[in-house]
Scaffold this motif. Sequence first.
Motif, PDB file in Angstrom:
ATOM      1  N   ILE A 279       6.655   0.868 -10.619  1.00 27.26           N
ATOM      2  CA  ILE A 279       5.738   1.598  -9.753  1.00 27.26           C
ATOM      3  C   ILE A 279       5.853   0.996  -8.363  1.00 27.26           C
ATOM      4  N   LEU A 280       6.206   1.831  -7.418  1.00 22.84           N
ATOM      5  CA  LEU A 280       6.305   1.414  -6.015  1.00 22.84           C
ATOM      6  C   LEU A 280       5.109   1.983  -5.276  1.00 22.84           C
ATOM      7  N   LEU A 281       4.273   1.104  -4.754  1.00 21.07           N
ATOM      8  CA  LEU A 281       3.128   1.537  -3.964  1.00 21.07           C
ATOM      9  C   LEU A 281       3.477   1.403  -2.493  1.00 21.07           C
ATOM     10  N   GLN A 282       2.503   1.636  -1.642  1.00 15.75           N
ATOM     11  CA  GLN A 282       2.744   1.648  -0.198  1.00 15.75           C
ATOM     12  C   GLN A 282       3.590   0.445   0.226  1.00 15.75           C
ATOM     13  N   GLN A 283       4.572   0.692   1.076  1.00 13.19           N
ATOM     14  CA  GLN A 283       5.488  -0.338   1.559  1.00 13.19           C
ATOM     15  C   GLN A 283       5.393  -0.448   3.073  1.00 13.19           C
ATOM     16  N   SER A 284       5.654  -1.624   3.586  1.00  8.28           N
ATOM     17  CA  SER A 284       5.681  -1.790   5.040  1.00  8.28           C
ATOM     18  C   SER A 284       7.038  -1.317   5.553  1.00  8.28           C
ATOM     19  N   SER A 285       7.048  -0.854   6.775  1.00  6.28           N
ATOM     20  CA  SER A 285       8.301  -0.393   7.366  1.00  6.28           C
ATOM     21  C   SER A 285       9.277  -1.555   7.520  1.00  6.28           C
ATOM     22  N   GLU A 286       8.761  -2.778   7.551  1.00  4.06           N
ATOM     23  CA  GLU A 286       9.600  -3.968   7.682  1.00  4.06           C
ATOM     24  C   GLU A 286      10.553  -4.132   6.499  1.00  4.06           C
ATOM     25  N   PHE A 287      10.100  -3.777   5.287  1.00  2.00           N
ATOM     26  CA  PHE A 287      10.904  -3.994   4.085  1.00  2.00           C
ATOM     27  C   PHE A 287      11.441  -2.717   3.455  1.00  2.00           C
ATOM     28  N   ILE A 288      11.119  -1.560   4.017  1.00  2.00           N
ATOM     29  CA  ILE A 288      11.501  -0.310   3.353  1.00  2.00           C
ATOM     30  C   ILE A 288      13.012  -0.162   3.217  1.00  2.00           C
TER      31      ILE A 288
ATOM     32  N   CYS B 117      11.142   7.289   1.202  1.00  2.38           N
ATOM     33  CA  CYS B 117      10.835   6.158   2.091  1.00  2.38           C
ATOM     34  C   CYS B 117       9.667   6.506   3.006  1.00  2.38           C
ATOM     35  N   SER B 118       9.712   7.669   3.602  1.00  2.70           N
ATOM     36  CA  SER B 118       8.624   8.096   4.489  1.00  2.70           C
ATOM     37  C   SER B 118       7.305   8.146   3.741  1.00  2.70           C
ATOM     38  N   TYR B 119       7.351   8.660   2.522  1.00  2.00           N
ATOM     39  CA  TYR B 119       6.146   8.742   1.699  1.00  2.00           C
ATOM     40  C   TYR B 119       5.581   7.344   1.437  1.00  2.00           C
ATOM     41  N   LEU B 120       6.429   6.392   1.049  1.00  2.00           N
ATOM     42  CA  LEU B 120       5.958   5.051   0.722  1.00  2.00           C
ATOM     43  C   LEU B 120       5.418   4.303   1.939  1.00  2.00           C
ATOM     44  N   ILE B 121       5.918   4.619   3.111  1.00  2.00           N
ATOM     45  CA  ILE B 121       5.413   3.981   4.334  1.00  2.00           C
ATOM     46  C   ILE B 121       4.048   4.549   4.713  1.00  2.00           C
ATOM     47  N   SER B 122       3.840   5.837   4.472  1.00  2.00           N
ATOM     48  CA  SER B 122       2.632   6.499   4.978  1.00  2.00           C
ATOM     49  C   SER B 122       1.574   6.813   3.926  1.00  2.00           C
TER      50      SER B 122
ATOM     51  N   PRO C 197      -3.544   3.826   0.051  1.00  2.00           N
ATOM     52  CA  PRO C 197      -3.627   2.836  -1.031  1.00  2.00           C
ATOM     53  C   PRO C 197      -3.856   3.518  -2.380  1.00  2.00           C
ATOM     54  N   GLY C 198      -3.172   3.032  -3.400  1.00  2.00           N
ATOM     55  CA  GLY C 198      -3.286   3.606  -4.736  1.00  2.00           C
ATOM     56  C   GLY C 198      -2.289   4.713  -5.011  1.00  2.00           C
ATOM     57  N   HIS C 199      -1.554   5.156  -3.998  1.00  2.00           N
ATOM     58  CA  HIS C 199      -0.547   6.197  -4.157  1.00  2.00           C
ATOM     59  C   HIS C 199       0.836   5.549  -4.120  1.00  2.00           C
ATOM     60  N   GLY C 200       1.782   6.161  -4.795  1.00  2.00           N
ATOM     61  CA  GLY C 200       3.129   5.632  -4.780  1.00  2.00           C
ATOM     62  C   GLY C 200       4.072   6.448  -5.627  1.00  2.00           C
ATOM     63  N   LEU C 201       5.154   5.818  -6.033  1.00  2.00           N
ATOM     64  CA  LEU C 201       6.174   6.463  -6.856  1.00  2.00           C
ATOM     65  C   LEU C 201       6.268   5.760  -8.197  1.00  2.00           C
TER      66      LEU C 201
ATOM     67  N   ARG D 212      16.427   7.311 -13.324  1.00  2.00           N
ATOM     68  CA  ARG D 212      16.705   7.950 -12.023  1.00  2.00           C
ATOM     69  C   ARG D 212      15.607   8.931 -11.612  1.00  2.00           C
ATOM     70  N   GLU D 213      14.630   9.116 -12.471  1.00  2.00           N
ATOM     71  CA  GLU D 213      13.548  10.059 -12.185  1.00  2.00           C
ATOM     72  C   GLU D 213      12.409   9.363 -11.454  1.00  2.00           C
ATOM     73  N   ARG D 214      11.811  10.077 -10.499  1.00  2.00           N
ATOM     74  CA  ARG D 214      10.679   9.559  -9.749  1.00  2.00           C
ATOM     75  C   ARG D 214       9.641  10.650  -9.584  1.00  2.00           C
ATOM     76  N   VAL D 215       8.388  10.252  -9.632  1.00  2.00           N
ATOM     77  CA  VAL D 215       7.307  11.201  -9.418  1.00  2.00           C
ATOM     78  C   VAL D 215       6.195  10.490  -8.651  1.00  2.00           C
ATOM     79  N   ALA D 216       5.554  11.229  -7.743  1.00  2.00           N
ATOM     80  CA  ALA D 216       4.440  10.670  -6.986  1.00  2.00           C
ATOM     81  C   ALA D 216       3.246  10.499  -7.917  1.00  2.00           C
ATOM     82  N   VAL D 217       2.529   9.379  -7.765  1.00  2.00           N
ATOM     83  CA  VAL D 217       1.360   9.109  -8.596  1.00  2.00           C
ATOM     84  C   VAL D 217       0.206   8.611  -7.738  1.00  2.00           C
ATOM     85  N   GLU D 218      -0.987   8.754  -8.294  1.00  2.00           N
ATOM     86  CA  GLU D 218      -2.176   8.142  -7.719  1.00  2.00           C
ATOM     87  C   GLU D 218      -2.802   7.289  -8.813  1.00  2.00           C
ATOM     88  N   VAL D 219      -2.982   6.018  -8.539  1.00  2.00           N
ATOM     89  CA  VAL D 219      -3.589   5.098  -9.491  1.00  2.00           C
ATOM     90  C   VAL D 219      -5.072   5.024  -9.175  1.00  2.00           C
TER      91      VAL D 219
END
Length: 94
Positions: free
Chosen positions: A25-34, A48-53, A56-60, A65-72
């Motif tokens: 689970i990848l949650l919000q990331q800083s642009s520094e490490f994206i 990448c844009s989604y994870l930067i913006s 909190p609690g949202h992510g992939l 190879r499959e990814r889906v947006a989630v809200e925890v």
Amino acid sequence: VTQDVSDVLTSKLGRAVLNNAATKILLQQSSEFIGDVAETFRLSEGECSYLISCEPGHGLFCAGRERVAVEVIASDEEHRLVTSKPDELHAMGE
């Protein structure tokens, strides 16, 4: 679990954990490490844009190879146990 992706990406042990985990689970990331995250997880520009913006609690949620947006969403008890927001801690008397 870590809030600092560089802890995982820069060590052999961290890489081994990533390689052996079936799901991530990848949650919000800083642009520094994206860039490092994008390379490691082969993320698209949109992901990448989604994870930067994302909020909190949202992510992939990543499985293979499959990814889906989630809200925890934490239960009230879980939230009480893990919050670090000073105003919430004060209201709880801690």
